[in-house]
Design an enzyme around this catalytic site. Structure first.
Site, PDB file in Angstrom:
ATOM      1  CE  LYS A  12      -2.169   7.717   7.411  1.00  0.00           C
ATOM      2  NZ  LYS A  12      -2.717   6.472   6.917  1.00  0.00           N
ATOM      3  CE  LYS A  23      -3.446   2.843   0.805  1.00  0.00           C
ATOM      4  NZ  LYS A  23      -4.346   3.297  -0.239  1.00  0.00           N
TER       5      LYS A  23
HETATM    6  P1  NAP Z   1     -10.901   9.858   8.482  1.00  0.00           P
HETATM    7  O1  NAP Z   1     -12.156  10.233   7.776  1.00  0.00           O
HETATM    8  O2  NAP Z   1      -9.983  10.920   8.954  1.00  0.00           O
HETATM    9  O3  NAP Z   1     -11.318   8.912   9.717  1.00  0.00           O
HETATM   10  C1  NAP Z   1     -10.366   8.521  10.665  1.00  0.00           C
HETATM   11  C2  NAP Z   1     -11.030   7.614  11.686  1.00  0.00           C
HETATM   12  O4  NAP Z   1     -10.021   7.237  12.644  1.00  0.00           O
HETATM   13  C3  NAP Z   1     -12.150   8.312  12.467  1.00  0.00           C
HETATM   14  O5  NAP Z   1     -13.128   7.349  12.784  1.00  0.00           O
HETATM   15  C4  NAP Z   1     -11.405   8.777  13.721  1.00  0.00           C
HETATM   16  O6  NAP Z   1     -12.255   8.963  14.828  1.00  0.00           O
HETATM   17  C5  NAP Z   1     -10.494   7.581  13.950  1.00  0.00           C
HETATM   18  N1  NAP Z   1      -9.351   7.892  14.809  1.00  0.00           N
HETATM   19  C6  NAP Z   1      -8.355   8.768  14.597  1.00  0.00           C
HETATM   20  N2  NAP Z   1      -7.468   8.747  15.626  1.00  0.00           N
HETATM   21  C7  NAP Z   1      -7.945   7.832  16.508  1.00  0.00           C
HETATM   22  C8  NAP Z   1      -7.475   7.357  17.759  1.00  0.00           C
HETATM   23  N3  NAP Z   1      -6.344   7.817  18.305  1.00  0.00           N
HETATM   24  N4  NAP Z   1      -8.198   6.402  18.376  1.00  0.00           N
HETATM   25  C9  NAP Z   1      -9.336   5.926  17.823  1.00  0.00           C
HETATM   26  N5  NAP Z   1      -9.839   6.339  16.647  1.00  0.00           N
HETATM   27  C10 NAP Z   1      -9.133   7.284  15.990  1.00  0.00           C
HETATM   28  O7  NAP Z   1     -10.007   8.871   7.602  1.00  0.00           O
HETATM   29  P2  NAP Z   1     -10.406   7.904   6.384  1.00  0.00           P
HETATM   30  O8  NAP Z   1     -10.311   8.664   5.099  1.00  0.00           O
HETATM   31  O9  NAP Z   1     -11.648   7.154   6.703  1.00  0.00           O
HETATM   32  O10 NAP Z   1      -9.147   6.917   6.429  1.00  0.00           O
HETATM   33  C11 NAP Z   1      -9.015   5.868   7.385  1.00  0.00           C
HETATM   34  C12 NAP Z   1      -7.781   5.043   7.023  1.00  0.00           C
HETATM   35  O11 NAP Z   1      -7.934   4.516   5.698  1.00  0.00           O
HETATM   36  C13 NAP Z   1      -6.478   5.846   7.035  1.00  0.00           C
HETATM   37  O12 NAP Z   1      -5.413   5.062   7.508  1.00  0.00           O
HETATM   38  C14 NAP Z   1      -6.290   6.192   5.569  1.00  0.00           C
HETATM   39  O13 NAP Z   1      -4.920   6.409   5.256  1.00  0.00           O
HETATM   40  C15 NAP Z   1      -6.852   4.953   4.884  1.00  0.00           C
HETATM   41  N6  NAP Z   1      -7.365   5.165   3.524  1.00  0.00           N
HETATM   42  C16 NAP Z   1      -8.139   6.244   3.214  1.00  0.00           C
HETATM   43  C17 NAP Z   1      -8.588   6.401   1.903  1.00  0.00           C
HETATM   44  C18 NAP Z   1      -9.401   7.604   1.465  1.00  0.00           C
HETATM   45  O14 NAP Z   1      -9.488   7.836   0.242  1.00  0.00           O
HETATM   46  N7  NAP Z   1     -10.017   8.381   2.357  1.00  0.00           N
HETATM   47  C19 NAP Z   1      -8.283   5.446   0.918  1.00  0.00           C
HETATM   48  C20 NAP Z   1      -7.529   4.350   1.284  1.00  0.00           C
HETATM   49  C21 NAP Z   1      -7.063   4.210   2.591  1.00  0.00           C
HETATM   50  P3  NAP Z   1     -12.968  10.391  15.097  1.00  0.00           P
HETATM   51  O15 NAP Z   1     -14.258  10.354  14.334  1.00  0.00           O
HETATM   52  O16 NAP Z   1     -13.138  10.403  16.564  1.00  0.00           O
HETATM   53  O17 NAP Z   1     -12.010  11.450  14.616  1.00  0.00           O
END
Ligand code: NAP
Length: 293
Positions: free
Chosen positions: A234, A166
């Site tokens: 990140k 990834k």
């Molecule tokens: P996001 O919208 O920023 O959501 C992050 C999630 O993580 C939220 O539920 C947040 O909770 C939680 N979180 C953050 N810090 C935490 C902690 N210390 N303890 C517990 N929960 C915590 O991110 P996302 O876009 O869904 O991405 C999630 C993951 O998938 C990341 O690793 C990202 O790199 C990966 N990803 C994202 C995409 C994309 O296009 N968006 C594509 C592929 C992979 P709160 O609601 O409380 O903030």
């Protein structure tokens, strides 16, 4: 299957919802309360969500978040039953993944790293592509869940190889987009129409999935987050850390990391990573526009 789904962000909310729609028994937990998924039960802590779960699926921001959710106070670890699988769709450090897998193995549970690609639209439509590391028999058991959330899985090897792959994928996305953004900026400064340039790209070998996905957003100047800049930053840092551990030099990515640093200092971290374009525009004194903007 009985699934605990932890982390209801941009990706997790839709993924959990697709598991419910496929008929799985889902319990969700999110750090900030109030995020719900229709048809899923809500648990007050990660540990409570994991109670009795066959699979604990995570989709949180980064390595520290995964560590807290699994091993922190009220974490998953205490509830893990022998035979359970922890599947992690967050993008995190490959070397930390190996350590986390060893710790849950002490409870008789297995780890599958399952980062994904396809962004917000792929999560919504259940068309994600999963990039997976883990033992074949564990991945086999997860197949109905993968099928509910995605269209393809690629097993890249044992635990952590999904994360390693990834990072290699996102390295390329970041560099490809930066190339597109620099091309758009230069062309605009030299008086070329951006929409015309995109049409030309699409008709030639310069085309790419990244440009195909991002161009419509960029031409409409819609920088709301599909994949937030802070998360791509990140991943760039994770790739550079892994490269350092493995004694690999990545000069292109090191330069792009500086662009992300400056874009974050400009306050763009919660916008889409496509907002790195706005920094190039600022330096060039131009604004890229499509017909619809
Ligand atoms: P996001 O919208 O920023 O959501 C992050 C999630 O993580 C939220 O539920 C947040 O909770 C939680 N979180 C953050 N810090 C935490 C902690 N210390 N303890 C517990 N929960 C915590 O991110 P996302 O876009 O869904 O991405 C999630 C993951 O998938 C990341 O690793 C990202 O790199 C990966 N990803 C994202 C995409 C994309 O296009 N968006 C594509 C592929 C992979 P709160 O609601 O409380 O903030």
């Amino acid at each position: 299957m009985r699934v605990a789904f932890l982390g209801l962000g941009i990706m997790g909310q839709s993924m959990a919802s697709n598991l419910v729609k496929a008929g799985h028994e889902v319990t969700v937990w999110n750090r900030s309360p109030g995020k719900l998924v229709e048809g899923a039960a809500v648990a007050p802590t990660p540990g409570a969500a994991a109670q009795g779960a066959e699979v604990v699926w995570l989709c949180v921001s980064d390595t520290d978040a995964v560590e807290q959710v699994i091993f922190g106070k009220d974490g998953v670890e205490a509830s893990l039953e022998a035979g359970a699988i922890v599947a992690d769709s967050s993008t995190i450090s490959p070397s930390a993944t190996v350590k986390f897998a060893e710790r849950v193995a002490a409870k008789g549970a297995a780890w599958v790293d399952a980062p994904m690609t396809g962004s917000k639209i792929g999560a919504r439509d259940g068309t994600l592509v999963f990039i997976v590391g883990g033992r074949e028999e564990n991945i086999e058991r997860l197949k109905p869940l993968f099928a509910a959330m995605g269209k393809k899985i690629f097993r890249m090897g044992e635990v952590s190889k999904g994360q390693a792959t990834k990072l290699a994928m996102n390295l390329q996305i970041a560099l490809i987009f930066e190339g597109f953004a620099e091309g758009l900026t230069l062309a605009t400064k030299l008086g070329v129409d951006a929409q015309q340039l995109v049409s030309l790209i699409e008709a030639t070998m310069v085309r790419s999935g990244v440009v195909e996905y991002k161009a419509p957003f960029v031409l409409q100047r819609d920088f709301t987050a599909n994949f937030p800049l802070r998360l791509m930053h990140k991943d760039i840092r994770l790739a550079l850390e892994s490269a350092k551990e493995a004694r690999v030099k990545l000069p292109g990515l090191e330069t792009v990391e500086e662009v992300y640093e400056m874009a974050s200092e400009d306050g763009n971290q919660d916008l889409d990573y496509a907002a790195t374009l706005t920094l190039l525009e600022k330096w060039a004194g131009v604004q890229v526009k499509g017909k619809a903007a």
